[in-house]
Design an enzyme around this catalytic site. Structure first.
Site, PDB file in Angstrom:
ATOM      1  N   GLY A 239       8.467 -11.637   3.626  1.00 54.93           N
ATOM      2  CA  GLY A 239       8.106 -10.606   2.659  1.00 54.93           C
ATOM      3  C   GLY A 239       6.835  -9.845   2.927  1.00 54.93           C
ATOM      4  O   GLY A 239       6.525  -8.888   2.222  1.00 54.93           O
ATOM      5  N   GLU A 273       9.143 -17.277   6.969  1.00 54.80           N
ATOM      6  CA  GLU A 273      10.379 -16.538   7.276  1.00 54.80           C
ATOM      7  C   GLU A 273      10.111 -15.042   7.386  1.00 54.80           C
ATOM      8  O   GLU A 273      10.676 -14.250   6.637  1.00 54.80           O
ATOM      9  CB  GLU A 273      11.414 -16.765   6.164  1.00 54.80           C
ATOM     10  CG  GLU A 273      11.839 -18.196   5.955  1.00 54.80           C
ATOM     11  CD  GLU A 273      12.727 -18.358   4.716  1.00 54.80           C
ATOM     12  OE1 GLU A 273      12.867 -17.407   3.921  1.00 54.80           O
ATOM     13  OE2 GLU A 273      13.287 -19.448   4.550  1.00 54.80           O
ATOM     14  N   GLY A 275      10.396 -11.256   8.496  1.00 55.17           N
ATOM     15  CA  GLY A 275      11.394 -10.377   9.095  1.00 55.17           C
ATOM     16  C   GLY A 275      10.723  -9.066   9.463  1.00 55.17           C
ATOM     17  O   GLY A 275      10.324  -8.839  10.609  1.00 55.17           O
ATOM     18  N   ARG A 276      10.538  -8.231   8.450  1.00 52.84           N
ATOM     19  CA  ARG A 276      10.004  -6.884   8.638  1.00 52.84           C
ATOM     20  C   ARG A 276       8.713  -6.838   9.463  1.00 52.84           C
ATOM     21  O   ARG A 276       8.562  -5.990  10.346  1.00 52.84           O
ATOM     22  CB  ARG A 276       9.734  -6.292   7.247  1.00 52.84           C
ATOM     23  CG  ARG A 276       9.362  -4.826   7.254  1.00 52.84           C
ATOM     24  CD  ARG A 276       8.900  -4.393   5.849  1.00 52.84           C
ATOM     25  NE  ARG A 276       9.827  -4.791   4.821  1.00 52.84           N
ATOM     26  CZ  ARG A 276      10.863  -4.061   4.396  1.00 52.84           C
ATOM     27  NH1 ARG A 276      11.079  -2.884   4.924  1.00 52.84           N
ATOM     28  NH2 ARG A 276      11.645  -4.513   3.441  1.00 52.84           N
ATOM     29  N   ARG A 312      17.218   3.499   4.849  1.00 56.70           N
ATOM     30  CA  ARG A 312      16.112   3.182   3.939  1.00 56.70           C
ATOM     31  C   ARG A 312      15.637   4.363   3.095  1.00 56.70           C
ATOM     32  O   ARG A 312      15.406   4.196   1.895  1.00 56.70           O
ATOM     33  CB  ARG A 312      14.943   2.544   4.708  1.00 56.70           C
ATOM     34  CG  ARG A 312      15.329   1.195   5.369  1.00 56.70           C
ATOM     35  CD  ARG A 312      14.140   0.480   5.960  1.00 56.70           C
ATOM     36  NE  ARG A 312      13.251  -0.004   4.930  1.00 56.70           N
ATOM     37  CZ  ARG A 312      12.154   0.593   4.545  1.00 56.70           C
ATOM     38  NH1 ARG A 312      11.738   1.689   5.160  1.00 56.70           N
ATOM     39  NH2 ARG A 312      11.443   0.118   3.572  1.00 56.70           N
ATOM     40  N   CYS A 343      27.852  13.846   4.862  1.00 56.27           N
ATOM     41  CA  CYS A 343      28.166  14.621   3.667  1.00 56.27           C
ATOM     42  C   CYS A 343      27.696  13.926   2.391  1.00 56.27           C
ATOM     43  O   CYS A 343      28.515  13.459   1.585  1.00 56.27           O
ATOM     44  CB  CYS A 343      29.664  14.882   3.607  1.00 56.27           C
ATOM     45  SG  CYS A 343      30.225  15.686   5.098  1.00 56.27           S
TER      46      CYS A 343
HETATM   47  C1  LIG Z   1      15.143 -11.070   3.839  1.00 59.05           C
HETATM   48  C2  LIG Z   1      14.596 -12.423   3.816  1.00 59.05           C
HETATM   49  C3  LIG Z   1      13.430 -12.732   4.509  1.00 59.05           C
HETATM   50  C4  LIG Z   1      12.638 -11.704   5.291  1.00 59.05           C
HETATM   51  O1  LIG Z   1      12.044 -10.748   4.487  1.00 59.05           O
HETATM   52  P1  LIG Z   1      11.031  -9.690   5.125  1.00 59.05           P
HETATM   53  O2  LIG Z   1      10.561  -8.913   3.969  1.00 59.05           O
HETATM   54  O3  LIG Z   1      11.782  -8.889   6.095  1.00 59.05           O
HETATM   55  O4  LIG Z   1       9.928 -10.484   5.765  1.00 59.05           O
HETATM   56  C5  LIG Z   1      12.977 -14.020   4.488  1.00 59.05           C
HETATM   57  N1  LIG Z   1      13.639 -14.986   3.792  1.00 59.05           N
HETATM   58  C6  LIG Z   1      14.764 -14.723   3.102  1.00 59.05           C
HETATM   59  C7  LIG Z   1      15.441 -15.812   2.366  1.00 59.05           C
HETATM   60  C8  LIG Z   1      15.281 -13.435   3.085  1.00 59.05           C
HETATM   61  O5  LIG Z   1      16.400 -13.193   2.394  1.00 59.05           O
END
Ligand SMILES: *Cc1c(COP(=O)(O)O)cnc(C)c1O
Length: 439
Positions: A239, A273, A275-276, A312, A343
């Site tokens: 997150g 965890e 991601g972004r 996005r 479209c």
């Molecule tokens: C999407 C997700 C993440 C990653 O979130 P980011 O904002 O991309 O860091 C981590 N854990 C879980 C369970 C997710 O669903």
């Protein structure tokens, strides 16, 4: 810091001019930088130095095999949300023993796949899922490693579509329910309690919601310890936000330090965890101008990338910086909407952007497209999905070829080979028997 910079008046990906890549692989084109990917992973990993920890890349942000392999080679774990994602991790050479499986709706076949593969932990998100995991594990003669995903009811102050830890969100279980479910799990031979998990949302630009969520969940961990249930790992989720425009997210070092401090008294392994934050600014989308036009007082730049490539802006009203790949100095400027060919009026990449006067054929670079870009792309309007290229220094490698026309109809059939279905074939369950299954 990222490796998409101007050199000799032309935007480069590491050592390669973007126009060379556009020429070679066509547009729209996602370009990723290996150096940026590695740097981001290492910075986050180091921010937790001294703590027993594992960075589990949340692959839904960008699940291209080449990206997964890059992280796997650094020793990364992975956070997945489907059986398909587990397949990807294994294909890329990732270890199942470093996989955390999250998500509110895991099917039996997905649970079985994960247990057979030997994932590190299943993050269970409801009482019903806990019961299901137990049944599937028993059927396979396995013991399922589980954690409960707790919903700490904190407001991450982000876009409502990506806030996942609010009291009334669909994710996780409340702290009170978690206590009860851990007690159940501890007594179940088919389950092995491993840890606790959180994930409060995405694109979070302050540290406080993270530390608050950790503090609330630590209370639960202490309470469980009193009952003799040991929590071996604490998963703080992902997150952490990135800079798209004028956001000022905490540096990963500051985030790591805050997590470390909040978990100083926790005796066990810490999982992240992200991601972004790992991939977002490690990728750009290169697109070519098709036309320019003017309707009323509004200028439009029509490009060959669309919401099907990067959803996005349409989905969250998100901002992505857009700049010419070859900037012109002191030229005339226009304010224009950068739009795609789809479209839908929501098909835009940017609105009211100050850009040089562009001509058909000019290239634009859409920044911060490495996360939730290709991964959320679609074939709407029967558009082929873009190619993806991974750059490493002065070398580039086609990580996913552009889809062809044949790809677009794969699996479909226009000539009917009908099967007849009889009404008698449907088994209607009574209310009573349905009630038993869900009990
Ligand atoms: C999407 C997700 C993440 C990653 O979130 P980011 O904002 O991309 O860091 C981590 N854990 C879980 C369970 C997710 O669903």
């Amino acid at each position: 810091m990222n490796h998409f910079q101007l050199q000799d008046g032309v935007l480069h990906a590491e050592e390669i001019p973007l126009p060379r890549l556009a020429e070679e692989y066509g547009t729209p084109l996602f370009v990723y930088s290996t150096a940026t990917l590695k740097r981001h992973w290492k910075v986050l990993d180091r921010s937790l130095a001294g703590l027993k920890h594992l960075v589990c890349y949340a692959i839904k942000a960008n699940s291209n095999l080449a990206i997964l392999r890059t992280f796997a080679e650094l020793g990364s774990g992975f956070d997945i949300v489907s059986g398909g994602e587990l397949y990807r991790v294994l294909q890329a050479g990732g270890k199942a023993s470093k996989v955390v499986y999250s998500g509110v709706g895991k099917r039996d076949d997905e649970l079985a796949f994960a247990l057979e593969a030997g994932v590190k932990v299943l993050d269970v998100e409801s009482a019903a899922e806990l019961a299901r995991v137990s049944i599937v594990a028993r059927r396979l003669g396995k013991r399922a490693p589980i954690a409960l995903r707790v919903n700490p009811a904190v407001d991450p102050k982000t876009h409502p579509y990506i806030a996942t830890g609010l009291k009334e969100s669909k994710f996780g279980v409340s702290v009170e329910d978690a206590l009860r479910l851990y007690a159940l799990a501890a007594k179940d031979e088919a389950l092995e309690v491993k840890g606790v998990a959180l994930h409060i949302g995405s694109q979070i630009t302050e540290v406080a919601p993270f530390t608050e969520a950790i503090a609330r969940t630590l209370g639960l961990v202490k309470e469980l310890a009193k009952q003799g249930i040991r929590i071996g790992h604490f998963d703080v989720g992902g997150g952490l936000g990135i800079q798209y425009h004028d956001e000022e997210p905490p540096h990963p070092d500051a985030y790591g330090a805050a997590v470390k401090k909040a978990l100083a008294r926790f005796d066990g392994e810490v999982l992240l965890e992200p991601g972004r934050v790992l991939v977002g600014n490690a990728g750009v989308l290169v697109t070519r101008v098709l036309y320019t036009k003017r309707n009323g007082r509004r200028n439009f730049v029509v490009v060959d990338a669309a919401m099907t490539d990067l959803v996005r802006p349409a989905f969250y009203g998100a901002h992505h910086e857009i700049e010419p790949v070859v900037p012109v100095e002191d030229g005339e400027e226009v304010v224009a909407d950068v739009v795609g060919p789809v479209c839908e009026s929501s098909d835009f990449l940017g609105k009211k952007r100050r850009l040089p006067a562009l001509e058909p054929g000019d290239l634009l670079c859409v920044r911060s497209a490495g996360a939730y870009g290709f991964a959320m792309s679609s074939n709407y309007n029967t558009r082929a999905r873009a190619a993806e290229v991974l750059v490493d220094g002065d070398e580039a490698f086609l990580a996913r070829r552009r889809e062809t026309l044949a790809d677009l109809v794969r699996g479909e059939s226009a000539t009917p080979r009908a099967r007849r279905f009889t009404k008698a074939a449907v088994r209607v369950k009574s209310r009573a028997s349905r009630g038993r299954r869900n009990a």
